[in-house]
Design a protein around this motif. Structure first.
Motif, mmCIF file in Angstrom:
data_model
loop_
_atom_site.group_PDB
_atom_site.id
_atom_site.type_symbol
_atom_site.label_atom_id
_atom_site.label_comp_id
_atom_site.label_asym_id
_atom_site.label_seq_id
_atom_site.Cartn_x
_atom_site.Cartn_y
_atom_site.Cartn_z
ATOM 1 N N ALA A 282 0.833 -1.207 0.000
ATOM 2 C CA ALA A 282 0.000 0.000 0.000
ATOM 3 C C ALA A 282 0.870 1.260 0.000
ATOM 4 C CB ALA A 282 -0.927 -0.005 1.216
ATOM 5 N N THR B 267 2.403 2.329 -3.321
ATOM 6 C CA THR B 267 1.561 3.033 -4.287
ATOM 7 C C THR B 267 1.637 4.549 -4.091
ATOM 8 O OG1 THR B 267 -0.430 2.971 -2.902
ATOM 9 C CG2 THR B 267 -0.058 1.090 -4.399
ATOM 10 N N ARG B 268 2.131 4.993 -2.931
ATOM 11 C CA ARG B 268 2.182 6.420 -2.630
ATOM 12 C C ARG B 268 3.600 6.989 -2.579
ATOM 13 N NH1 ARG B 268 -2.883 8.051 -0.238
ATOM 14 N NH2 ARG B 268 -4.338 6.750 -1.396
ATOM 15 N N GLY C 51 4.258 -5.820 -7.238
ATOM 16 C CA GLY C 51 3.072 -4.977 -7.240
ATOM 17 C C GLY C 51 3.182 -3.841 -8.248
ATOM 18 N N LYS C 52 4.347 -3.259 -8.366
ATOM 19 C CA LYS C 52 4.541 -2.163 -9.316
ATOM 20 C C LYS C 52 4.600 -2.676 -10.757
ATOM 21 C CE LYS C 52 6.613 1.441 -6.509
ATOM 22 N NZ LYS C 52 5.809 2.591 -6.828
ATOM 23 N N GLY D 233 1.044 -5.754 -10.921
ATOM 24 C CA GLY D 233 -0.252 -5.534 -10.282
ATOM 25 C C GLY D 233 -0.547 -6.685 -9.342
#
Length: 197
Positions: free
Chosen positions: A33, A36-37, A162-163, A166
């Motif tokens: 999470a 993503t930021r 994840g990057k 996905g």
């Protein structure tokens, strides 16, 4: 050579078990999470700092347990713990307040990631696994470094995948393999405990 071999064994055991325990764990979801930021390097750095500190506490607790209990009871507790970790892995974790975790903060990104990850890790499956391994292996630095590296590798993998991909991961397969490893290890450790009595 025997001393060094024992240390390396403790290092690899802690690295592998913590890596497996972190797969699908809530702290891995926290890292994902945050990725993503924030920049991946910031997230990995925060994960490393938090894990380094939490696992220092975990190994100290595990070592204290190893001096307080006879080896038979340490093996019984370790075996039962591994079985519980296996069942916990099958159940899985979910990240409920993702927006709250990665939302705006008055701290910088590194401090935000480090503090959140530290607090999320307290009492988590990987912390308890590290305590269990430390009590059984009795090799402070090897378990501390192995468990920290295993955690950072698992979370780093989640961030990278994840990057790049996905959420196209075989989550069920990862969960079942991880759970099986813990359950088999738990049963084996219990069998060993009764063989040495």
């Amino acid at each position: 050579f025997l001393f060094l071999e024992k240390k390396m064994t403790a290092f690899w055991i802690s690295l592998i078990y913590v890596f497996i325990a972190e797969m699908g764990d809530k702290t891995q979801l926290v890292a994902l999470a945050f990725a993503t930021r924030y920049k991946a390097l910031t997230v990995i750095s925060g994960v490393f700092i938090a894990t380094f500190l939490v696992h220092l506490i975990s190994v100290a607790l595990g070592e204290a347990v190893s001096f307080a209990l006879p080896i038979f009871w340490i093996k019984i507790l370790a075996g039962v713990s591994f079985i519980v970790f296996g069942l916990w892995t099958l159940r899985g974790d979910e990240l409920e307040d993702e927006d709250e975790l990665v939302g705006k903060t008055r701290f910088g990104p590194l401090l935000t990631v480090t503090t959140t990850f530290f607090l999320a890790e307290l009492g988590d499956k990987t912390m308890l696994a590290t305590i269990t391994i430390a009590s059984e292996q009795k090799s402070f630095v090897a378990v501390w470094l192995g468990s920290t590296i295993g955690m950072v590798l698992a979370d780093g993998l989640a961030i990278i995948v994840g990057k790049v991909m996905g959420k196209n991961l075989p989550e069920k397969l990862i969960k079942y393999v991880g759970a099986a490893i813990f359950l088999i290890s738990g049963l084996w450790t219990l069998w060993e405990a009764f063989q040495t009595k």
